[in-house]
Design a protein around this motif. Structure first.
Motif, short mmCIF file in Angstrom:
data_model
loop_
_atom_site.label_atom_id
_atom_site.label_comp_id
_atom_site.label_asym_id
_atom_site.label_seq_id
_atom_site.Cartn_x
_atom_site.Cartn_y
_atom_site.Cartn_z
N GLN A 193 -8.80 5.09 1.08
CA GLN A 193 -9.38 5.98 2.07
C GLN A 193 -8.82 7.37 1.88
N TYR A 194 -9.58 8.38 2.31
CA TYR A 194 -9.08 9.75 2.19
C TYR A 194 -9.67 10.59 3.31
N SER A 195 -9.09 11.75 3.53
CA SER A 195 -9.61 12.69 4.52
C SER A 195 -9.20 14.10 4.14
N GLY B 73 0.82 -1.20 0.00
CA GLY B 73 0.00 0.00 0.00
C GLY B 73 0.85 1.25 0.00
N TYR B 74 0.19 2.38 -0.27
CA TYR B 74 0.90 3.65 -0.24
C TYR B 74 0.02 4.72 0.40
N GLY B 75 0.65 5.77 0.89
CA GLY B 75 -0.07 6.84 1.54
C GLY B 75 0.50 8.19 1.18
N ILE B 76 -0.37 9.21 1.17
CA ILE B 76 0.01 10.58 0.86
C ILE B 76 -0.61 11.49 1.91
N TYR C 276 -4.50 10.58 1.84
CA TYR C 276 -5.04 9.50 0.99
C TYR C 276 -4.20 8.25 1.23
N GLY C 277 -4.88 7.10 1.30
CA GLY C 277 -4.20 5.83 1.44
C GLY C 277 -4.85 4.77 0.57
N ALA C 278 -4.02 3.92 -0.05
CA ALA C 278 -4.52 2.84 -0.91
C ALA C 278 -3.87 1.53 -0.47
#
Length: 305
Positions: A296-298, A265-268, A284-286
């Motif tokens: 997911q996002y916020s 997975g990756y996250g920003i 954001y995370g995938a």
């Protein structure tokens, strides 16, 4: 009443009140307890914080309230509820409570800049905060460390208070230096619980000029009853300049039955400081779990007072 170790007073003037008085008192203990009444020798940590608040209206009406955090069950002497304790003398330091094991303390995480309000960048399937076996029991950890000449060496233990399982032991070594204006960090960690797992990890991180940073870590896990070693790798980059901070990280597991099996997975994350304690956040995370993919996002604001 136990001896007070901390006391402070804040006076706050408001339009509706003549004055408000807030006093904070505290008490803390660390140690080890044992004997026939316990299943095994175990760490002892205890803390008590009391807020006493009083005020008086313009008309002379007095009012007040008190709260004792020790009475609400958050702090138990043989578990941790988020509290930490330390003692230090020169280069020697003892940390107890809700603290990192020596493995985690030596290793560098890859979420380097920016933060989301929902931790999207650190909850995707490929992220590992290098906690290793920390939290196997009640999360109450004792870690001794010694720092000198850029090196920090640590030893930690987490005990099963029931006396059934073997303790989790951790060793860590971290070295930091400056090379031509670039801050370099190298971490090496080992953590073990007998007949459960042995973890060995290494990390490398750097902070460059211009607000850029990068980190990579790799861990192998020799897991009891599993023929192949589990592995985890992660990489992250970050950028911070003025009010803006942005970070991106990626990680993947292989044959890691202690958490995720085979997944990545990756996250920003991005943060923009609006000033005065107000900040805007985007995350954001995938995740790829093999059979299923999720994201997911916020988006939101944080307020610091």
């Amino acid at each position: 009443m136990k001896t007070l170790l901390l006391a402070s007073t804040a006076l706050v003037a408001t339009a509706g009140f003549a004055a408000a008085d807030v006093k904070i008192t505290g008490y803390a203990e660390i140690g080890i307890i044992g004997g026939d009444v316990y299943a095994t020798d175990q760490w002892h940590t205890d803390i008590d914080v009391t807020f006493a608040m009083t005020g008086e209206s313009d008309g002379g009406l007095a009012f007040g309230a008190t709260v004792d955090l020790d009475e609400n069950g958050a702090f138990n002497n043989t578990t941790q509820g988020g509290e930490t304790y330390f003692l230090s003398y020169g280069a020697l330091r003892l940390d107890m409570g809700d603290t990192d094991g020596a493995f985690d303390a030596a290793m560098k995480e890859v979420n380097l800049a920016g933060a989301s309000i929902a931790d999207d960048e650190t909850t995707h399937a490929g992220f590992n905060g290098n906690s290793g076996l920390d939290g196997t029991f009640d999360g109450q950890i004792a870690r001794v460390s010694y720092s000198a000449a850029g090196f920090t060496a640590g030893l930690s233990a987490e005990i099963d208070d029931t006396g059934v399982a073997d303790p989790v032991w951790g060793l860590g070594l971290r070295y930091t230096t400056d090379f031509g204006g670039t801050a370099i960090g190298i971490g090496l960690g080992y953590q073990t619980q007998e007949d459960v797992a042995d973890l060995l990890g290494v990390s490398l991180d750097a902070s460059f000029g211009g607000g850029f940073s990068a980190a990579i870590n790799y861990t192998t896990a020799d897991i009891e009853g599993q023929s192949d070693d589990g592995t985890h790798m992660a990489i992250g980059v970050g950028y911070s300049m003025n009010a803006l901070s942005i970070g991106v990280n990626y990680g993947e597991y292989e044959d890691w039955t202690l958490g995720c099996g085979t997944c990545d997975g990756y996250g920003i994350a991005a943060t923009y400081d609006l000033g005065g304690g107000l900040a805007a956040h985007l995350g954001y995370g995938a995740s790829d779990f093999g059979a299923t993919d999720t994201d997911q996002y916020s988006l939101g604001l944080s307020m610091s007072f």
